[in-house]
Design a protein around this motif. Structure first.
Motif, PDB file in Angstrom:
ATOM      1  N   VAL A  22      14.930 -43.310 -52.714  1.00 24.51           N
ATOM      2  CA  VAL A  22      15.924 -42.171 -53.671  1.00 24.51           C
ATOM      3  C   VAL A  22      16.757 -41.455 -52.602  1.00 24.51           C
ATOM      4  O   VAL A  22      18.033 -41.483 -52.724  1.00 24.51           O
ATOM      5  N   SER A  23      16.199 -40.606 -52.331  1.00 26.24           N
ATOM      6  CA  SER A  23      16.538 -39.037 -51.492  1.00 26.24           C
ATOM      7  C   SER A  23      18.131 -39.510 -50.447  1.00 26.24           C
ATOM      8  O   SER A  23      18.902 -39.384 -50.610  1.00 26.24           O
ATOM      9  N   ARG A  24      17.774 -41.131 -49.556  1.00 31.94           N
ATOM     10  CA  ARG A  24      18.245 -41.680 -48.823  1.00 31.94           C
ATOM     11  C   ARG A  24      19.545 -42.430 -48.990  1.00 31.94           C
ATOM     12  O   ARG A  24      20.478 -42.605 -48.783  1.00 31.94           O
ATOM     13  N   TYR A  25      18.979 -43.234 -50.566  1.00 33.51           N
ATOM     14  CA  TYR A  25      20.727 -43.534 -51.568  1.00 33.51           C
ATOM     15  C   TYR A  25      21.380 -42.646 -51.677  1.00 33.51           C
ATOM     16  O   TYR A  25      22.613 -42.722 -51.542  1.00 33.51           O
ATOM     17  N   GLU A  26      20.751 -40.872 -51.995  1.00 33.06           N
ATOM     18  CA  GLU A  26      21.613 -40.492 -52.914  1.00 33.06           C
ATOM     19  C   GLU A  26      22.270 -40.004 -51.364  1.00 33.06           C
ATOM     20  O   GLU A  26      23.546 -39.561 -51.716  1.00 33.06           O
ATOM     21  N   GLY A  27      21.840 -40.018 -50.092  1.00 33.51           N
ATOM     22  CA  GLY A  27      22.855 -39.420 -49.209  1.00 33.51           C
ATOM     23  C   GLY A  27      23.275 -40.604 -48.744  1.00 33.51           C
ATOM     24  O   GLY A  27      24.809 -39.958 -48.147  1.00 33.51           O
ATOM     25  N   VAL A  28      23.211 -41.895 -48.968  1.00 37.27           N
ATOM     26  CA  VAL A  28      24.027 -42.570 -48.363  1.00 37.27           C
ATOM     27  C   VAL A  28      25.505 -42.278 -49.258  1.00 37.27           C
ATOM     28  O   VAL A  28      26.779 -42.136 -48.669  1.00 37.27           O
ATOM     29  N   GLU A  29      24.528 -41.890 -50.388  1.00 35.81           N
ATOM     30  CA  GLU A  29      26.282 -42.008 -51.858  1.00 35.81           C
ATOM     31  C   GLU A  29      26.584 -41.327 -51.575  1.00 35.81           C
ATOM     32  O   GLU A  29      28.904 -41.089 -51.417  1.00 35.81           O
ATOM     33  N   LEU A  30      26.411 -39.685 -51.048  1.00 35.28           N
ATOM     34  CA  LEU A  30      27.118 -38.620 -50.375  1.00 35.28           C
ATOM     35  C   LEU A  30      28.090 -39.163 -49.509  1.00 35.28           C
ATOM     36  O   LEU A  30      29.669 -37.943 -48.880  1.00 35.28           O
ATOM     37  N   GLN A  31      28.137 -39.724 -48.077  1.00 35.82           N
ATOM     38  CA  GLN A  31      28.152 -39.402 -47.270  1.00 35.82           C
ATOM     39  C   GLN A  31      29.504 -41.148 -47.359  1.00 35.82           C
ATOM     40  O   GLN A  31      30.563 -40.911 -46.893  1.00 35.82           O
ATOM     41  N   ILE A  32      29.227 -41.749 -47.868  1.00 34.25           N
ATOM     42  CA  ILE A  32      30.076 -42.899 -48.684  1.00 34.25           C
ATOM     43  C   ILE A  32      31.272 -41.421 -49.171  1.00 34.25           C
ATOM     44  O   ILE A  32      33.275 -41.955 -49.438  1.00 34.25           O
ATOM     45  N   ARG A  33      31.555 -40.778 -50.275  1.00 34.83           N
ATOM     46  CA  ARG A  33      32.183 -39.682 -50.296  1.00 34.83           C
ATOM     47  C   ARG A  33      33.075 -39.578 -49.301  1.00 34.83           C
ATOM     48  O   ARG A  33      33.932 -39.228 -50.346  1.00 34.83           O
ATOM     49  N   GLN A  34      32.025 -39.005 -49.542  1.00 33.14           N
ATOM     50  CA  GLN A  34      33.492 -38.237 -47.166  1.00 33.14           C
ATOM     51  C   GLN A  34      33.713 -39.343 -46.780  1.00 33.14           C
ATOM     52  O   GLN A  34      34.623 -38.795 -46.488  1.00 33.14           O
ATOM     53  N   LEU A  35      33.517 -40.450 -46.405  1.00 34.89           N
ATOM     54  CA  LEU A  35      34.481 -41.150 -45.787  1.00 34.89           C
ATOM     55  C   LEU A  35      35.574 -41.295 -45.984  1.00 34.89           C
ATOM     56  O   LEU A  35      36.307 -41.759 -46.164  1.00 34.89           O
TER      57      LEU A  35
ATOM     58  N   SER B 197      37.315 -39.418 -48.576  1.00 36.72           N
ATOM     59  CA  SER B 197      38.488 -38.071 -48.238  1.00 36.72           C
ATOM     60  C   SER B 197      38.914 -38.038 -46.885  1.00 36.72           C
ATOM     61  O   SER B 197      39.673 -38.267 -46.988  1.00 36.72           O
ATOM     62  N   LEU B 198      37.569 -39.045 -45.959  1.00 37.68           N
ATOM     63  CA  LEU B 198      38.436 -38.331 -44.391  1.00 37.68           C
ATOM     64  C   LEU B 198      39.747 -39.707 -44.263  1.00 37.68           C
ATOM     65  O   LEU B 198      40.934 -38.682 -43.444  1.00 37.68           O
ATOM     66  N   PRO B 199      40.416 -40.539 -43.703  1.00 32.04           N
ATOM     67  CA  PRO B 199      40.927 -40.789 -44.726  1.00 32.04           C
ATOM     68  C   PRO B 199      42.709 -39.878 -44.285  1.00 32.04           C
ATOM     69  O   PRO B 199      43.791 -39.567 -43.513  1.00 32.04           O
ATOM     70  N   ASP B 200      42.831 -39.224 -46.215  1.00 32.30           N
ATOM     71  CA  ASP B 200      43.729 -38.539 -46.061  1.00 32.30           C
ATOM     72  C   ASP B 200      43.383 -36.861 -44.969  1.00 32.30           C
ATOM     73  O   ASP B 200      44.570 -36.488 -44.633  1.00 32.30           O
ATOM     74  N   GLU B 201      42.416 -37.233 -44.865  1.00 37.25           N
ATOM     75  CA  GLU B 201      42.078 -35.473 -44.230  1.00 37.25           C
ATOM     76  C   GLU B 201      42.686 -35.327 -42.619  1.00 37.25           C
ATOM     77  O   GLU B 201      43.333 -34.958 -42.740  1.00 37.25           O
ATOM     78  N   ILE B 202      42.814 -37.202 -42.534  1.00 36.54           N
ATOM     79  CA  ILE B 202      42.884 -37.515 -41.269  1.00 36.54           C
ATOM     80  C   ILE B 202      44.623 -37.244 -41.048  1.00 36.54           C
ATOM     81  O   ILE B 202      45.437 -36.669 -40.141  1.00 36.54           O
ATOM     82  N   VAL B 203      44.857 -37.844 -42.110  1.00 36.10           N
ATOM     83  CA  VAL B 203      46.977 -38.162 -42.440  1.00 36.10           C
ATOM     84  C   VAL B 203      47.439 -35.949 -42.577  1.00 36.10           C
ATOM     85  O   VAL B 203      47.793 -35.847 -41.658  1.00 36.10           O
ATOM     86  N   ASP B 204      46.731 -35.266 -43.110  1.00 37.00           N
ATOM     87  CA  ASP B 204      46.651 -33.903 -43.035  1.00 37.00           C
ATOM     88  C   ASP B 204      46.499 -33.759 -41.672  1.00 37.00           C
ATOM     89  O   ASP B 204      47.991 -32.862 -41.588  1.00 37.00           O
ATOM     90  N   LEU B 205      45.621 -33.315 -41.103  1.00 39.07           N
ATOM     91  CA  LEU B 205      45.254 -33.061 -40.044  1.00 39.07           C
ATOM     92  C   LEU B 205      46.429 -33.407 -38.720  1.00 39.07           C
ATOM     93  O   LEU B 205      46.944 -32.624 -38.460  1.00 39.07           O
TER      94      LEU B 205
END
Length: 271
Positions: free
Chosen positions: A129-142, A144-152
């Motif tokens: 469960v902890s690993r699953y929640e960590g994966v979900e958090l990483q997915i949410r971060q991923l 947002s990465l394309p928009d952040e890369i465009v801004d950078l």
């Protein structure tokens, strides 16, 4: 593999249920599935999986009771309807009791073993469960990465354009210096700042003594100021007397002498 494909694979719905988890261990179920089965919902969560587990535990307990009841009834009816009827003597009962006692001991060992396995599974489930929640958090971060890369990238282009403009029309030559000259300039500025700090600290230490000296000089000047006012007053009276035809030569001489003394004292005291 691009970013969008990887994100789509991570976001694909995964079936998290007891039946799905048991497929690698048991035989695959029949193709026909019941719509009322609560474990066949593809949108499952760890809490829903825990609810499924409780549901199946209760269901298996009911099935066990029903099985024992049906087997007991069947054996009783066979014993009654048999021809001739089956009769059990005391020796057979003792033998059955010994066998039952041995089976109960084995069942107790099996229960302890199952309890240990269930404890290990619960620990593993908590970890998953902890690993699953960590994966979900990483997915949410991923996500947002394309928009952040465009801004950078946009920021980098703006900075490059600004740097190119500064090279063509430099307004601050210091910004175009190399690393080593910049470090040297920074070191010299820090040295100057340290010297100024030391001078300020020395002046602050000398300030009380200066104030004490000034207070003493003001105390010494107070009598001279009073004498000056008296001399000026006498000089004015002598001037008025001279204008009126009187004799004020002595007062005039005294005034000159006092003015000379005042000038000398001011020169010595630097005021």
């Amino acid at each position: 593999m691009d970013v969008e494909t990887a994100l789509s694979r991570l976001q694909a719905p995964s079936q998290l249920s007891i039946l799905a988890l048991s497929h690698p261990l048991l035989e695959p179920p029949t193709p026909k599935k019941r719509a009322s089965d609560i474990s066949e919902n593809p949108d499952r969560t760890p809490s829903a999986l825990q609810a499924d587990l409780v549901h199946y535990q209760e269901l298996f307990a009911k099935l066990r009771f029903s099985y024992v009841e049906q087997v007991t009834k069947e054996r009783f009816l066979r014993a009654v309807t048999a021809s001739p009827p089956e009769f059990v003597n005391g020796a057979q009962n003792a033998e059955l009791e010994a066998e039952l006692k041995e089976m109960k001991a084995g069942l107790k060992d099996k229960k302890a073993e199952v309890k240990a396995i269930v404890g290990e599974l619960e620990e593993k489930g908590t970890e998953l469960v902890s690993r699953y929640e960590g994966v979900e958090l990483q997915i949410r971060q991923l996500e947002s990465l394309p928009d952040e890369i465009v801004d950078l990238q946009t920021t980098i282009e703006e900075l490059e354009n600004a740097a190119q403009s500064d090279r063509l029309h430099p307004t601050k030559p210091e910004l175009l210096m190399g690393l080593q000259p910049t470090l040297e300039l920074l070191s010299s500025k820090e040295t100057e700042l340290a010297d100024l700090d030391a001078k300020i600290a020395a002046l602050q230490r000398e300030q009380p003594e200066k104030q004490r000296i000034i207070a003493g000089l003001e105390t010494e000047l107070e009598p001279l100021r009073l004498r000056k006012e008296a001399a000026v007053k006498s000089a004015n009276e002598a001037k008025r007397g001279k204008e009126n035809g009187g004799l004020g030569d002595n007062l005039e001489l005294q005034g000159r002498w006092l003015r000379g003394v005042e000038a000398g004292l001011k020169g010595m005291l630097e005021v």
